[in-house]
Design an enzyme around this catalytic site. Sequence first.
Site, PDB file in Angstrom:
ATOM      1  CG  ASP A 172      -1.832  -1.225   1.230  1.00 21.23           C
ATOM      2  OD1 ASP A 172      -1.960  -2.011   0.072  1.00 21.23           O
ATOM      3  OD2 ASP A 172      -2.359  -1.416   2.281  1.00 21.23           O
TER       4      ASP A 172
ATOM      5  NE  ARG B  62      -4.056  -3.855   0.506  1.00 24.13           N
ATOM      6  CZ  ARG B  62      -3.441  -4.629   1.595  1.00 24.13           C
ATOM      7  NH1 ARG B  62      -4.163  -5.888   1.747  1.00 24.13           N
ATOM      8  NH2 ARG B  62      -2.952  -4.423   2.488  1.00 24.13           N
TER       9      ARG B  62
END
Length: 430
Positions: free
Chosen positions: A285, A342
């Site tokens: 991330d 994501r």
Amino acid sequence: MNTFSVSRRAAVLAFAVALSACSSTPPDERPSTQAAPGTQSRPILSSDEAQNFVQARYFSSKNKDEAPWAPSSIRIPQQPDFVVGAAGGAGVTHTSIQAAVDAAIMKHSNTRQYIAIQPGEYVGTVYIPAGSGSVTLYGTTDNASDVKITMPLDSEIDVNTWRRAVNPAGKYMPGKPAWYMFDSCQSKRSATVGIMCSAAVWSQNNGLQLQNLTIANTLGDSVDAGNHQAVALRTDGDKVQLNNVHLLGRQNTFFVTNSDVQNRLLIDRQPRTFVTNSYIEGDVDVVAGRGAVVFENTDFRLVNSRTKEGTVFAPATLPNIYYGFLAINSRFTAAGDAQLGRAWDVEATENGYTAGQTSNGQVVIRDSVINEGFNSAKPWGDAASSKRPFTGNTGTKGEKDAIQRDLNDANANRMWEFNNRGVGSQVVAE
């Protein structure tokens, strides 16, 4: 030899030349093979749909009477307001970046304050509070590696350990401009400081500009492969610009938010950020949060020395906001079997995603090079927090084979590609 034979021979020769040229062209320079609508695992925009995802749309204002933000190049003045040099010397006004930032904010000026930073490594956090004017921090050379702001911080450390690391000599004290930022973290009653307080550099300054420097959370591989957010740069302000900036870290290297991603009262505020000619490195991330961010001519590199996982983007875009992250004319490189991103369903627990209410991250990668190291069969991952499985949106075919689909369908992910090339951009048939 008849005319037909000559024409056929010329055509074969032309094909052979074209084939030879193609085979000798590096994969990242060949034309894109991505075609709409793509697949459930890798949805691709059409050229008409792609026109919705441009800088002006991401930088539009919620105030309908206000024109979109149109950032221009960062201007460097001949004479800065403050000069930082670790060793002091002629022309130096401060030996620490935080001291110069404090001085700039304490002027209470509504004009931009320029802080020039001489080459060197500056160890310690830098907090840039909101103020009456904007602040520009820039390295005095064009080499971003010449000026380094470094600090190892882990979201999983306890508050007392964090306080000793961040404020060993009273850098943050009552009465100083950034005290409220420091105090918001040291006053936490939670067991750990969390992602919000793990940044080496944290800014709440609207109009912040950073140029020609490196910001690194140097926690690196000193921790295990678990959840250890170690933010290099956190920005909460609006109209933020980064140019020729290197952001180095591991998990959540660049965190763009609106002061508190958990606070639904801030639903109508979405900070805007423009990143150009920069380099961002991490593992999980790497770019995360709730802002509208446009990356242009930026290199993203995933490393897998700490964990086998790897995701570039983790947007927490609210469902009523159409624009989150946009990467254009950029490059993506990874090691292992990484994913482009994501969704971060930040409000939801496992299986708690509620369409139209929970965050539904939005990302577009277009006109970029996706190199090796990415999973072509599953380039987008299941959502963080809720573990919602990735669901693409291929739509339906209408008249004249026109693609019909709602690009903001709350029951599908909002992660798209357009006109990308490179070995990692291939669409795998399902």
